[in-house]
Design a protein around this motif. Sequence first.
Motif, PDB file in Angstrom:
ATOM      1  N   GLN A  42       0.849  -1.180   0.000  1.00  0.00           N
ATOM      2  CA  GLN A  42       0.000   0.000   0.000  1.00  0.00           C
ATOM      3  C   GLN A  42       0.893   1.240   0.000  1.00  0.00           C
ATOM      4  O   GLN A  42       1.698   1.422   0.918  1.00  0.00           O
ATOM      5  CB  GLN A  42      -0.930  -0.002   1.214  1.00  0.00           C
ATOM      6  CG  GLN A  42      -1.855  -1.207   1.271  1.00  0.00           C
ATOM      7  CD  GLN A  42      -2.762  -1.288   0.064  1.00  0.00           C
ATOM      8  OE1 GLN A  42      -3.476  -0.336  -0.251  1.00  0.00           O
ATOM      9  NE2 GLN A  42      -2.725  -2.415  -0.627  1.00  0.00           N
ATOM     10  N   THR A  43       0.749   2.073  -1.026  1.00  0.00           N
ATOM     11  CA  THR A  43       1.536   3.291  -1.145  1.00  0.00           C
ATOM     12  C   THR A  43       0.647   4.489  -0.886  1.00  0.00           C
ATOM     13  O   THR A  43      -0.351   4.688  -1.591  1.00  0.00           O
ATOM     14  CB  THR A  43       2.178   3.390  -2.550  1.00  0.00           C
ATOM     15  OG1 THR A  43       3.014   2.252  -2.747  1.00  0.00           O
ATOM     16  CG2 THR A  43       3.006   4.656  -2.672  1.00  0.00           C
ATOM     17  N   GLN A  76       7.694  -0.912   6.673  1.00  0.00           N
ATOM     18  CA  GLN A  76       7.411   0.449   6.233  1.00  0.00           C
ATOM     19  C   GLN A  76       8.633   1.061   5.571  1.00  0.00           C
ATOM     20  O   GLN A  76       9.759   0.793   5.981  1.00  0.00           O
ATOM     21  CB  GLN A  76       6.911   1.323   7.392  1.00  0.00           C
ATOM     22  CG  GLN A  76       7.907   1.639   8.475  1.00  0.00           C
ATOM     23  CD  GLN A  76       8.756   2.888   8.201  1.00  0.00           C
ATOM     24  OE1 GLN A  76       8.480   3.679   7.314  1.00  0.00           O
ATOM     25  NE2 GLN A  76       9.825   3.035   8.966  1.00  0.00           N
ATOM     26  N   LYS A  77       8.365   1.855   4.532  1.00  0.00           N
ATOM     27  CA  LYS A  77       9.410   2.621   3.859  1.00  0.00           C
ATOM     28  C   LYS A  77       8.858   4.010   3.575  1.00  0.00           C
ATOM     29  O   LYS A  77       7.766   4.141   3.017  1.00  0.00           O
ATOM     30  CB  LYS A  77       9.819   1.972   2.539  1.00  0.00           C
ATOM     31  CG  LYS A  77      10.530   0.662   2.689  1.00  0.00           C
ATOM     32  CD  LYS A  77      10.900   0.091   1.328  1.00  0.00           C
ATOM     33  CE  LYS A  77      11.548  -1.266   1.510  1.00  0.00           C
ATOM     34  NZ  LYS A  77      11.865  -1.889   0.229  1.00  0.00           N
ATOM     35  N   LEU A  78       9.639   5.009   3.934  1.00  0.00           N
ATOM     36  CA  LEU A  78       9.292   6.396   3.638  1.00  0.00           C
ATOM     37  C   LEU A  78      10.299   6.890   2.618  1.00  0.00           C
ATOM     38  O   LEU A  78      11.509   6.838   2.862  1.00  0.00           O
ATOM     39  CB  LEU A  78       9.346   7.253   4.911  1.00  0.00           C
ATOM     40  CG  LEU A  78       9.034   8.732   4.745  1.00  0.00           C
ATOM     41  CD1 LEU A  78       7.607   8.951   4.258  1.00  0.00           C
ATOM     42  CD2 LEU A  78       9.255   9.463   6.063  1.00  0.00           C
ATOM     43  N   VAL A  79       9.802   7.329   1.453  1.00  0.00           N
ATOM     44  CA  VAL A  79      10.682   7.787   0.382  1.00  0.00           C
ATOM     45  C   VAL A  79      10.275   9.170  -0.100  1.00  0.00           C
ATOM     46  O   VAL A  79       9.104   9.552  -0.014  1.00  0.00           O
ATOM     47  CB  VAL A  79      10.710   6.795  -0.811  1.00  0.00           C
ATOM     48  CG1 VAL A  79      11.268   5.447  -0.411  1.00  0.00           C
ATOM     49  CG2 VAL A  79       9.334   6.626  -1.408  1.00  0.00           C
ATOM     50  N   TRP A 134       4.708   6.871   1.622  1.00  0.00           N
ATOM     51  CA  TRP A 134       4.885   5.936   2.731  1.00  0.00           C
ATOM     52  C   TRP A 134       4.332   4.609   2.248  1.00  0.00           C
ATOM     53  O   TRP A 134       3.137   4.489   1.960  1.00  0.00           O
ATOM     54  CB  TRP A 134       4.176   6.443   3.976  1.00  0.00           C
ATOM     55  CG  TRP A 134       4.627   5.788   5.241  1.00  0.00           C
ATOM     56  CD1 TRP A 134       5.780   5.106   5.461  1.00  0.00           C
ATOM     57  CD2 TRP A 134       3.925   5.767   6.481  1.00  0.00           C
ATOM     58  NE1 TRP A 134       5.852   4.671   6.760  1.00  0.00           N
ATOM     59  CE2 TRP A 134       4.724   5.057   7.408  1.00  0.00           C
ATOM     60  CE3 TRP A 134       2.711   6.278   6.900  1.00  0.00           C
ATOM     61  CZ2 TRP A 134       4.337   4.846   8.734  1.00  0.00           C
ATOM     62  CZ3 TRP A 134       2.323   6.072   8.214  1.00  0.00           C
ATOM     63  CH2 TRP A 134       3.130   5.367   9.121  1.00  0.00           C
ATOM     64  N   ILE A 135       5.189   3.613   2.150  1.00  0.00           N
ATOM     65  CA  ILE A 135       4.830   2.318   1.570  1.00  0.00           C
ATOM     66  C   ILE A 135       4.764   1.273   2.684  1.00  0.00           C
ATOM     67  O   ILE A 135       5.721   1.102   3.433  1.00  0.00           O
ATOM     68  CB  ILE A 135       5.864   1.908   0.505  1.00  0.00           C
ATOM     69  CG1 ILE A 135       5.991   3.005  -0.545  1.00  0.00           C
ATOM     70  CG2 ILE A 135       5.481   0.574  -0.129  1.00  0.00           C
ATOM     71  CD1 ILE A 135       7.259   2.932  -1.365  1.00  0.00           C
ATOM     72  N   LEU A 136       3.624   0.594   2.769  1.00  0.00           N
ATOM     73  CA  LEU A 136       3.409  -0.430   3.800  1.00  0.00           C
ATOM     74  C   LEU A 136       3.118  -1.780   3.164  1.00  0.00           C
ATOM     75  O   LEU A 136       2.409  -1.870   2.162  1.00  0.00           O
ATOM     76  CB  LEU A 136       2.218  -0.074   4.686  1.00  0.00           C
ATOM     77  CG  LEU A 136       2.237   1.224   5.457  1.00  0.00           C
ATOM     78  CD1 LEU A 136       0.991   1.333   6.316  1.00  0.00           C
ATOM     79  CD2 LEU A 136       3.476   1.349   6.293  1.00  0.00           C
ATOM     80  N   SER A 137       3.655  -2.807   3.789  1.00  0.00           N
ATOM     81  CA  SER A 137       3.296  -4.179   3.441  1.00  0.00           C
ATOM     82  C   SER A 137       3.326  -4.989   4.728  1.00  0.00           C
ATOM     83  O   SER A 137       3.985  -4.600   5.695  1.00  0.00           O
ATOM     84  CB  SER A 137       4.259  -4.764   2.405  1.00  0.00           C
ATOM     85  OG  SER A 137       5.583  -4.755   2.888  1.00  0.00           O
ATOM     86  N   GLY A 152      -4.434   1.923   7.077  1.00  0.00           N
ATOM     87  CA  GLY A 152      -4.353   3.340   6.759  1.00  0.00           C
ATOM     88  C   GLY A 152      -3.178   3.969   7.445  1.00  0.00           C
ATOM     89  O   GLY A 152      -2.481   3.331   8.244  1.00  0.00           O
ATOM     90  N   VAL A 153      -2.950   5.222   7.110  1.00  0.00           N
ATOM     91  CA  VAL A 153      -1.861   5.977   7.705  1.00  0.00           C
ATOM     92  C   VAL A 153      -2.341   7.370   8.061  1.00  0.00           C
ATOM     93  O   VAL A 153      -3.334   7.870   7.514  1.00  0.00           O
ATOM     94  CB  VAL A 153      -0.644   6.075   6.761  1.00  0.00           C
ATOM     95  CG1 VAL A 153      -0.095   4.697   6.457  1.00  0.00           C
ATOM     96  CG2 VAL A 153      -0.969   6.821   5.492  1.00  0.00           C
ATOM     97  N   GLU A 154      -1.608   7.959   8.976  1.00  0.00           N
ATOM     98  CA  GLU A 154      -1.905   9.313   9.419  1.00  0.00           C
ATOM     99  C   GLU A 154      -0.576  10.024   9.646  1.00  0.00           C
ATOM    100  O   GLU A 154       0.333   9.471  10.261  1.00  0.00           O
ATOM    101  CB  GLU A 154      -2.698   9.201  10.720  1.00  0.00           C
ATOM    102  CG  GLU A 154      -3.194  10.455  11.308  1.00  0.00           C
ATOM    103  CD  GLU A 154      -4.041  10.172  12.544  1.00  0.00           C
ATOM    104  OE1 GLU A 154      -5.151  10.709  12.596  1.00  0.00           O
ATOM    105  OE2 GLU A 154      -3.595   9.430  13.438  1.00  0.00           O
ATOM    106  N   VAL A 155      -0.459  11.224   9.109  1.00  0.00           N
ATOM    107  CA  VAL A 155       0.719  12.067   9.294  1.00  0.00           C
ATOM    108  C   VAL A 155       0.251  13.327  10.000  1.00  0.00           C
ATOM    109  O   VAL A 155      -0.634  14.020   9.518  1.00  0.00           O
ATOM    110  CB  VAL A 155       1.386  12.412   7.943  1.00  0.00           C
ATOM    111  CG1 VAL A 155       2.623  13.287   8.166  1.00  0.00           C
ATOM    112  CG2 VAL A 155       1.750  11.156   7.171  1.00  0.00           C
TER     113      VAL A 155
END
Length: 160
Positions: A42-43, A76-79, A134-137, A152-155
Motif C-alpha cells: 500500500q503506497t 514500512q518505507k518512507l521515500v 509511505w509504503i506499507l506491506s 491506513g496511515v496518518e501524518v
Amino acid sequence: MKSITPVSVLLLFLVAATCKKSSDFKEIRDFPKNEWLIAHKQTFEFTITDTAPTYRFNYLVRNSISYPFYNLYLQQKLVDSSGNLLSGSMDEVILFDEKSGKPYGDGMGDIFDCRIQAPKLQAMKFSKPGKYRWILSHNMRPDPLTGIMSIGVEVIRNPQ
C-alpha cells in the motif's frame, strides 16, 4: 421562526475558529474479502509544505475479532519524490492482549480500529517541501492474511 442572535453567531465563530484539522494527511484503504495479500503493498502519497515542524506517523488498522494472531508485522518505507529512502523498518503492531486475547483499540461487536504510532517516525523532520510516499506491506507468513479489513496511515504535524 427564531432569529439568530449576535451571541449565537459569536459562539459559532469561536467554535469554528478553535477547530483544527487533526491530521495533515490521513487515508484508509479497505481490503476486499478482508484479506491482505503480501504482494499488495500500500503506497500512500502525501505532500509536505511546511518543513519547520517535525511530524509523527501512525498506522491505522481495522481488524476483525477473527484475526488469527495477536500481532501484525508491518514493513514500512518512507521515500521522497526522487525515490531516496528516508526511513525503513519492520514494526510490530499489537492488536490483542497476548494472554487474555482481549482486542485493543476502539470497537463494537467483532470489528476493532487501532491507531498505533510508527516507532521510528515520531519526530520526522523533512529537509524540503514536496511529495513523499509511505509504503506499507505486511510481513506475516499467511498469504493472504485474513481478518485485516483495512490499513491506513496518518501524518500529523507535531506542536512546536
